[in-house]
Write an enzyme that holds these catalytic residues in place. Sequence first.
Site, PDB file in Angstrom:
ATOM      1  N   HIS B  68       0.830  -1.208   0.000  1.00  0.00           N
ATOM      2  CA  HIS B  68       0.000   0.000   0.000  1.00  0.00           C
ATOM      3  C   HIS B  68       0.868   1.264   0.000  1.00  0.00           C
ATOM      4  CE1 HIS B  68      -2.220   3.178   2.288  1.00  0.00           C
ATOM      5  NE2 HIS B  68      -3.047   2.973   1.286  1.00  0.00           N
ATOM      6  N   GLU B  71       2.174   1.781  -3.365  1.00  0.00           N
ATOM      7  CA  GLU B  71       1.110   2.331  -4.221  1.00  0.00           C
ATOM      8  C   GLU B  71       1.102   3.856  -4.129  1.00  0.00           C
ATOM      9  OE1 GLU B  71      -2.938   3.820  -3.643  1.00  0.00           O
ATOM     10  OE2 GLU B  71      -3.148   1.722  -3.018  1.00  0.00           O
TER      11      GLU B  71
END
Lengths: 431, 456
Positions: B68, B71
């Site tokens: 994450h 990302e």
Amino acid sequence: MHIRFIALILVVFSHSVFSAAKIETWQTSQGSPVFYVETKGLPMVDIRVVFDAGSARDGYQHGIAALTSALLDTGAAEWSADDIAQRLESVGARLGSGVSKDTAWVSLRSLTEEKLLNKALQTMQAILTKPSFNEADFQREKGRTLAGLKHREESPGALANIEFLKVLYKDHPYAHPSSGVVETVTGFAVADLQNFYKQFYVANNARVVIVGDIDRQHAEKIAQSLIAGLAAGEKPESIAAVPVPEKGVTKHIQFPSTQTHVLAGLVGMHRKDKDYLSLYVGNHILGGSGLVSQLFGEVREKRGLAYSAYSYFSPLLRKGPFTMGLQTRNDQTSQAVEVMQNTLTAFVEKGPTETALLAAKKNITGGFAMRFDTNSKLISYVSMIGFYQLPLDYLDTFQQRVDAVTVESIKDAFKRRVQPEFINTITVGGE
Amino acid sequence: MIFRVILLALVCLPISAYSSSVKVHERTFKNGLKVLVKEDHRSPVVVSQIWYKVGSSYEPGGITGISHMLEHMMFKGTKKYPAGEFSRIVAENGGNENAFTGRDYTAYFQTMEKSRLEVSFELEADRMRNIQLDATELKKELEVVTEERRMRTDDKPRSKTQEYFMAMAFSNSPYKNPVIGWPSDIANYQVDDLQAWYELWYAPNNATLVIVGDVKADDVFVLAEKYFAGIKTSDIKPVKPQTEIEQHGVRKTTIKLAAKLPYILMGYKVPVLNTIEDESEAYALEVLAGILDGGSSARLASKLVRGQQIAVSAGAGYSMMSRLPEMFMLDATPAEGKTVFDLEYALKQQVYDIQRELVSEQELQRVKAQVLASAVYERDSNFYQAMQLGMLETVGIGWEKVDEYVEKVNQITAEQVRAVARKYLVEEKLNIAYLEPQPLNQKKLVRKVAGGRHAH
């Protein structure tokens, strides 16, 4: 540039949403306006019946519009809640209902195959025109609403929202939360809901919106039969104008959270506001364009102060709020608020650069087709156009109107409408 | 083939309405990138999604949430397009964009007017291999992710309960970790960690490109080839299985948090399509979830919320499309005067009913009608269609299963539903979390700080 683009689409995609997005309108025999768009390609239809019966119509009974809406599918005609749910779900139909500040609506999504659609429509018709308002269903739904209101108290964001609108709108019908508050909802009786229904769920206060793979003749039949059972009733008086903004206030509500939720803003614009486009495009640059907006850049990209930072106008029948928001670790709240204020002040004083405006226009017009590329999005637009009595070519002319916005018009509109000293700031969180 | 099934489900349905199931065009480049294209000409728009086979379930201890975090860092620039350029260019081309991370995937998307697809390809191809990770940017973005965690989890009693619940229910499966990561892991990511993670997983042979919209498949393949076919492959090592150990007996936890309403979460360990021997069992579990919670006529709404009025809300869910074994979930909020223990009993009773008696033909037909209708409604959204293809492909099931779904659900019988309830929804595999509200200590008080603007 974009005009050429549109022309091209109209020629090449004569069977796409674009040519189909032509809104047709007529009235049922009782005089309720109907708005209709035929879309081909999928054997489905979306139908929405919209009433001027949102929480702005609550009077002193905050939450009555919402609870009335919630009761509709719990019993109608000779059917119980179970019967209604089974009738709809056995044909794969989806029924929805709800309220906003201005509106109450009942919606249906169904396959268009005749037998399936007819069963769904028959059920929707009963819900709209013959709701039972049984005492037992009422008590249960009231209990569920009260539980929801209690749950809301866990959320610093929700509390900030409630306080924000209260500060902006004072005694105006836009001031209270649509779902009401414990004190008012507790006192409701089933007769209150019946009265609300009788007054507002009437033909003279209804609009029907239909989008889908249904021809005009069929759509006329559906609209007619769907609400033929409604009493004629009367169109309610318009709600009062909103209070004139005055010097903004700052309020803090203590809450045991790790973040402080910040909402800042003032009374903004209405749906047919003459400054609509300048404010809309201006806000797009300020805080409305997601990852590339100025607020996002200053608060998150440059300083890492928050996950989300944004601003938006919510245009309503009367002037709806202009809201800026962020959430940040408690101990850096004042820093984040300052960045937000400075960003706004600089924007109001200087306006956007020509480059920023050009980029915003390219984003809005270049992505225009994506605003209504599904039946779901399209029916939302058509409902809005129908309810707020916007021109039927609203979508067709939107890009031209965006293109006409200038740096000067944005500066002018923001200076008059978003004066930094009128901004109210609500913070909810720990210290 | 599919026609017969539909006739079984809804005798009155015209076959023609559903015969237009749209073909998915597939091509795999030499470097391993798989490209899927679905044409939908209803509107002149296109969605482009790139899916990487990496997510929180790939992460070892100490760096949970790094997928994450990466990302987020993917928006921080490459040599060719410095920080901010990616988003600026997409916006200027009228596009919407974002990204999302799950347990089994990380995906990036742009929705654009159809002529701008090339813009998306050029940018996305560039950042598959060329991002520049910078310590200052990371430090700032780490704060952003920490704020995200506070917002999503720390200040939300139910989200936090769910987090603790997963951590208890799974012993060694990586599904025990939150997608966003544990706080101390987030606080200690280094540039090197992210660089290594990026190099390990971001490669054409670990990605699927999915395009849905008003395009011609052949044109898309040509365009994709131009930008993606030249990207070098990586040596992708298969992720370790980390197969969850057998659970022998119910697990319970009480979570005490400042909150207003009690809440109960229950989960039975179950297999998923990916791991199940007889795949009809996965579809039977789907149908079972639909019997319990497929709408307002389903059992939980009809019997617990309305009938017994023991819950103000109750739900059931099963997601058969995960990479690793999952849980069949039940959750509920008690009505005034009822407790989470009343709900536990009532929910178990619902499970017991299904284990004992066959569900009715009417209920079964209702679930099937809803599945069939949903298959039509879903096609209203290009984005959703692309999501389905990307997710199935990325978790290892294969996108082809999309087309089988309606048919497979239709074949499920009442006996099969009862059989999976008996086999999988058993006490030994059950996990329960109770949220026990504590007073929101600090008294709520409104304090007027000052008239006018906030002073500093």
